[in-house]
Design an enzyme around this catalytic site. Structure first.
Site, PDB file in Angstrom:
ATOM      1  N   TYR A  32       7.382  -6.786  -1.177  1.00  0.00           N
ATOM      2  CA  TYR A  32       7.692  -7.209   0.036  1.00  0.00           C
ATOM      3  C   TYR A  32       6.629  -6.792   0.853  1.00  0.00           C
ATOM      4  O   TYR A  32       5.687  -6.072   0.597  1.00  0.00           O
ATOM      5  CB  TYR A  32       9.050  -6.868   0.774  1.00  0.00           C
ATOM      6  CG  TYR A  32       9.048  -5.291   1.048  1.00  0.00           C
ATOM      7  CD1 TYR A  32       8.761  -4.409   0.149  1.00  0.00           C
ATOM      8  CD2 TYR A  32       9.158  -5.068   2.551  1.00  0.00           C
ATOM      9  CE1 TYR A  32       9.084  -2.985   0.564  1.00  0.00           C
ATOM     10  CE2 TYR A  32       8.711  -3.834   2.980  1.00  0.00           C
ATOM     11  CZ  TYR A  32       9.108  -2.753   1.989  1.00  0.00           C
ATOM     12  OH  TYR A  32       8.764  -1.556   2.451  1.00  0.00           O
ATOM     13  N   LYS A 146       4.383  -1.999  -3.185  1.00  0.00           N
ATOM     14  CA  LYS A 146       5.499  -2.308  -2.149  1.00  0.00           C
ATOM     15  C   LYS A 146       6.710  -2.906  -2.494  1.00  0.00           C
ATOM     16  O   LYS A 146       6.924  -4.020  -2.325  1.00  0.00           O
ATOM     17  CB  LYS A 146       4.675  -2.750  -0.945  1.00  0.00           C
ATOM     18  CG  LYS A 146       5.457  -2.564   0.402  1.00  0.00           C
ATOM     19  CD  LYS A 146       4.517  -2.927   1.524  1.00  0.00           C
ATOM     20  CE  LYS A 146       5.275  -2.825   2.816  1.00  0.00           C
ATOM     21  NZ  LYS A 146       6.183  -1.649   3.316  1.00  0.00           N
ATOM     22  N   GLU A 178       4.328  11.169   2.090  1.00  0.00           N
ATOM     23  CA  GLU A 178       4.280  10.195   3.246  1.00  0.00           C
ATOM     24  C   GLU A 178       5.829  10.278   3.749  1.00  0.00           C
ATOM     25  O   GLU A 178       6.732  10.929   3.278  1.00  0.00           O
ATOM     26  CB  GLU A 178       3.745   8.974   2.712  1.00  0.00           C
ATOM     27  CG  GLU A 178       4.856   8.422   1.524  1.00  0.00           C
ATOM     28  CD  GLU A 178       4.573   7.019   1.130  1.00  0.00           C
ATOM     29  OE1 GLU A 178       3.820   6.308   2.053  1.00  0.00           O
ATOM     30  OE2 GLU A 178       5.000   6.581  -0.028  1.00  0.00           O
ATOM     31  N   LEU A 202       2.251   4.658  -0.597  1.00  0.00           N
ATOM     32  CA  LEU A 202       1.766   3.530  -0.260  1.00  0.00           C
ATOM     33  C   LEU A 202       0.432   3.355   0.735  1.00  0.00           C
ATOM     34  O   LEU A 202       0.399   4.097   1.335  1.00  0.00           O
ATOM     35  CB  LEU A 202       2.949   2.746   0.584  1.00  0.00           C
ATOM     36  CG  LEU A 202       2.599   1.243   0.889  1.00  0.00           C
ATOM     37  CD1 LEU A 202       2.636   0.268  -0.297  1.00  0.00           C
ATOM     38  CD2 LEU A 202       3.385   0.452   1.908  1.00  0.00           C
TER      39      LEU A 202
HETATM   40  N1  PDD Z   1       6.800   0.324   5.767  1.00  0.00           N
HETATM   41  N2  PDD Z   1       4.790   4.210   3.609  1.00  0.00           N
HETATM   42  C1  PDD Z   1       5.670   3.589   3.071  1.00  0.00           C
HETATM   43  C2  PDD Z   1       6.630   4.085   2.134  1.00  0.00           C
HETATM   44  C3  PDD Z   1       6.077   2.485   3.881  1.00  0.00           C
HETATM   45  O1  PDD Z   1       7.147   1.877   3.638  1.00  0.00           O
HETATM   46  C4  PDD Z   1       5.225   2.044   4.949  1.00  0.00           C
HETATM   47  C5  PDD Z   1       5.421   0.687   5.779  1.00  0.00           C
HETATM   48  C6  PDD Z   1       4.025   2.770   5.200  1.00  0.00           C
HETATM   49  C7  PDD Z   1       2.755   2.146   6.151  1.00  0.00           C
HETATM   50  O2  PDD Z   1       2.466   0.830   5.610  1.00  0.00           O
HETATM   51  P1  PDD Z   1       1.858   0.128   6.826  1.00  0.00           P
HETATM   52  O3  PDD Z   1       1.117   0.794   7.616  1.00  0.00           O
HETATM   53  O4  PDD Z   1       1.080  -1.070   5.955  1.00  0.00           O
HETATM   54  O5  PDD Z   1       2.959  -0.636   7.374  1.00  0.00           O
HETATM   55  C8  PDD Z   1       3.646   3.584   4.596  1.00  0.00           C
HETATM   56  C9  PDD Z   1       7.219  -0.990   6.466  1.00  0.00           C
HETATM   57  C10 PDD Z   1       6.823  -1.107   7.639  1.00  0.00           C
HETATM   58  C11 PDD Z   1       8.847  -1.315   6.184  1.00  0.00           C
HETATM   59  O6  PDD Z   1       9.142  -0.849   5.150  1.00  0.00           O
HETATM   60  O7  PDD Z   1       9.093  -1.742   6.977  1.00  0.00           O
END
Ligand code: PDD
Length: 287
Positions: A32, A146, A178, A202
């Site tokens: 996703y 993801k 993270e 991620l």
């Molecule tokens: N989450 N690490 C994890 C485990 C995440 O689920 C996310 C983002 C990030 C940050 O990634 P980005 O900067 O590309 O949003 C890091 C999204 C927003 C979510 O699951 O809703």
């Protein structure tokens, strides 16, 4: 409820339904993305679509659109839903097949779904900062994908919520990885540090924007693994994600970060981040 995209077609969202044997529903067999929308425009769309295709490739789902096709479909969805500030959620699964752990051998069409949601910028928290807990990272070893399989992340976030906190900072033993849905940064003596983008985290798009902003503005930054002890002794801690942007962390496991207030490097990065949003999406309303 508005409109959604199902397999390349924009339809009424109430009609966007998937089969009970969709492998995303049964196994989490899919990937996703979440893209931020400001002023009706997508922020860092190229980067998100690139990561989407990469996640999809890494589990052997062949991506059914070109980036150009998908970008224009998403733009059309934003207009139809009259979305100004919010997110696009989209996912692709391996498709519908009789339940079996191994991938289907016959040709199966991947299921693609996208919809929008109004999500305001978290104006208040961006000013005051948020509280966090610590929790052991119990996830698998391909956190760079993801994936729809988010149980480890969900359990961590739930624990944070139960303790009245915004985020759970995960660690593998002594090493901080993270957040449950964000990347974590510390600042010590002016140096910004964050976990290297490998299989344990991620590779956040927000993280990458911050890396570029630091490089352009001579803010020292190192991608390196840091310990729980370093986290505890940091001058500043913040998290980064699509929905939360650059979010100050003011408390970890009941202990204040320094004096419990957003601090200079974090504030500078927030300012630079807003400039980057405005460059791509136009001026943000004062919030
Ligand atoms: N989450 N690490 C994890 C485990 C995440 O689920 C996310 C983002 C990030 C940050 O990634 P980005 O900067 O590309 O949003 C890091 C999204 C927003 C979510 O699951 O809703």
């Amino acid at each position: 409820m508005g409109f959604a995209i199902l397999n390349g077609k924009i339809i009424d969202r109430s009609e966007a339904k998937v089969d009970v044997e969709d492998r995303g529903y049964q196994f989490g067999d899919g990937v996703y993305e979440v893209i931020r929308v400001y002023n009706g425009k997508m922020f860092t769309v190229t980067e998100h679509l690139h990561r989407f295709v990469k996640s999809s490739d890494s589990i052997g789902i062949s991506f059914p659109f070109s980036s150009e096709q998908l970008t224009s479909l998403l733009e059309e969805l934003i207009v139809k839903n009259n979305l100004r500030v919010g997110i696009i959620y989209m996912q692709i699964t391996r498709g519908v097949a009789p339940r079996n752990h191994a991938f289907p051998t016959e040709d199966v069409i991947p299921t693609f779904v996208a919809y929008t949601k109004e999500v305001p910028r978290p104006a208040e928290s961006l000013k005051t900062g948020v509280k966090t807990i610590l929790t052991e990272d119990i996830r698998w070893l391909r956190c760079d994908i993801k994936s729809l399989n988010l149980l480890g992340n969900l359990l961590a976030k739930q624990k944070a919520a139960e303790e009245g906190c915004f985020e759970a900072i995960q660690h593998r033993g002594e090493d901080v990885t993270e957040g449950s849905s964000s990347n974590i940064f510390i600042v010590k003596n002016g140096l910004v540090s964050t976990h290297p983008s490998n299989h344990l985290i991620l590779k956040g798009i927000t993280k990458d924007v911050i890396l570029q902003l630091c490089a352009k503005n001579n803010i020292p930054l190192k991608e390196r693994t840091f310990s729980l002890e370093e986290l505890e002794e940091a001058d500043e801690v913040f998290l980064a994600s699509t929905t939360s942007e650059v979010m100050p962390i003011i408390e970890i496991a009941g202990k204040k970060v320094m004096d419990g207030m957003p601090a200079p490097v974090t504030k500078k990065l927030q300012e630079l981040f807003v400039q980057e949003i405005e460059k791509q999406c136009g001026a943000l309303k004062e919030s």
